[in-house]
Motif scaffolding. Sequence first.
Motif, mmCIF file in Angstrom:
data_model
loop_
_atom_site.group_PDB
_atom_site.id
_atom_site.type_symbol
_atom_site.label_atom_id
_atom_site.label_comp_id
_atom_site.label_asym_id
_atom_site.label_seq_id
_atom_site.Cartn_x
_atom_site.Cartn_y
_atom_site.Cartn_z
ATOM 1 N N GLU A 128 0.839 -1.185 0.000
ATOM 2 C CA GLU A 128 0.000 0.000 0.000
ATOM 3 C C GLU A 128 0.882 1.246 0.000
ATOM 4 O O GLU A 128 2.060 1.189 0.377
ATOM 5 N N PRO A 129 0.322 2.395 -0.407
ATOM 6 C CA PRO A 129 1.092 3.638 -0.370
ATOM 7 C C PRO A 129 1.363 4.053 1.077
ATOM 8 O O PRO A 129 0.484 3.967 1.930
ATOM 9 N N ALA A 130 2.571 4.528 1.336
ATOM 10 C CA ALA A 130 2.947 4.916 2.697
ATOM 11 C C ALA A 130 2.270 6.222 3.084
ATOM 12 O O ALA A 130 2.455 7.239 2.396
ATOM 13 N N PRO A 131 1.473 6.226 4.176
ATOM 14 C CA PRO A 131 0.956 7.495 4.684
ATOM 15 C C PRO A 131 2.103 8.328 5.264
ATOM 16 O O PRO A 131 3.226 7.829 5.426
ATOM 17 N N ALA A 132 1.819 9.579 5.582
ATOM 18 C CA ALA A 132 2.867 10.519 5.981
ATOM 19 C C ALA A 132 3.690 10.010 7.158
ATOM 20 O O ALA A 132 4.937 10.073 7.136
ATOM 21 N N GLU A 133 3.029 9.512 8.209
ATOM 22 C CA GLU A 133 3.752 9.066 9.399
ATOM 23 C C GLU A 133 4.687 7.914 9.080
ATOM 24 O O GLU A 133 5.842 7.885 9.533
ATOM 25 N N VAL A 134 4.208 6.960 8.283
ATOM 26 C CA VAL A 134 5.029 5.802 7.924
ATOM 27 C C VAL A 134 6.189 6.233 7.035
ATOM 28 O O VAL A 134 7.331 5.795 7.222
ATOM 29 N N ALA A 135 5.912 7.105 6.066
ATOM 30 C CA ALA A 135 6.961 7.576 5.161
ATOM 31 C C ALA A 135 8.068 8.280 5.935
ATOM 32 O O ALA A 135 9.263 8.068 5.680
ATOM 33 N N ALA A 136 7.688 9.120 6.899
ATOM 34 C CA ALA A 136 8.687 9.830 7.699
ATOM 35 C C ALA A 136 9.536 8.859 8.503
ATOM 36 O O ALA A 136 10.760 9.036 8.632
ATOM 37 N N ALA A 137 8.899 7.817 9.075
ATOM 38 C CA ALA A 137 9.636 6.841 9.887
ATOM 39 C C ALA A 137 10.607 6.024 9.039
ATOM 40 O O ALA A 137 11.731 5.747 9.464
ATOM 41 N N LEU A 138 10.176 5.645 7.827
ATOM 42 C CA LEU A 138 11.016 4.800 6.975
ATOM 43 C C LEU A 138 11.963 5.601 6.088
ATOM 44 O O LEU A 138 12.813 5.020 5.401
ATOM 45 N N GLY A 139 11.794 6.927 6.085
ATOM 46 C CA GLY A 139 12.682 7.765 5.286
ATOM 47 C C GLY A 139 12.444 7.652 3.800
ATOM 48 O O GLY A 139 13.389 7.689 3.001
#
Length: 260
Positions: A128-139
């Motif tokens: 699935e597409p990374a939401p903002a919080e997940v994207a920030a955590a995974l860089g």
Amino acid sequence: MPKQTRAAREETGSVVRLPLSVDRTSPVPLYFQLSQQLEAAIERGTLTPGSLLGNEIELAGRLGLSRPTVRQAIQALVEKGLLVRRRGVGTQVVHSQVKRPLELSSLYDDLEAAGQRPATIVLINRVEPAPAEVAAALGVPEGTDVRFVERLRFAHEEPVARLRNHLPLGLLDLDTELLESTGLYRMMRGAGITLHSARQKVGARAATALEAELLTEEKGAPLLTMERTTFDDTGRAVEFGSHVYRASRYAFEFQLLVRP
């Protein structure tokens, strides 16, 4: 079976008789001494889920205590969720609380090491597409495809946690059947990933209706929460986890040190 173990677990049917004792010279209240011994037996697995304690009269007579003292000791463990009083059955062990140290380990490994018979049901395993919080955590940029896995973790056939993990796509093969037979960190190590450090946040909140249904709790029951971003030995973020745990079955243990 060793003699000591057999002596410690002399049973009549499903009623377990323990080598209990109290120290009347100690300043520690008698009910608390008894409660601590029973709790320790549950934590060690000497008293397993489903085991029955002797009735209050029998325990009081054996230890030379009053029935109110024995009742108070038992009630303390009922309130902790370790014992339950069942009409027509007696006082029964429900389960031991999962106590997990705050270190970089997986819940599956911790449960297995504690003899808690872990099991897993995979609820979701998809890209699935990374939401903002997940994207920030995974860089990674927001909207980048990532792997999302949601699992329900059991101990002694009772649900203890709902686990939600996001991982970089292509990091490793997350086969659903394998996810239900082992832990995520074990799979990572098997794929040659060296887990090095993590950033973690622990909190608490009330259970939603869906969480309550999954975890067999009442809506609004207290849950422990944990968010963790895990890094490998190159500094790459390899996992972002957002988990909830039943407060009645789970606790985090801290070791605090004085700074020199």
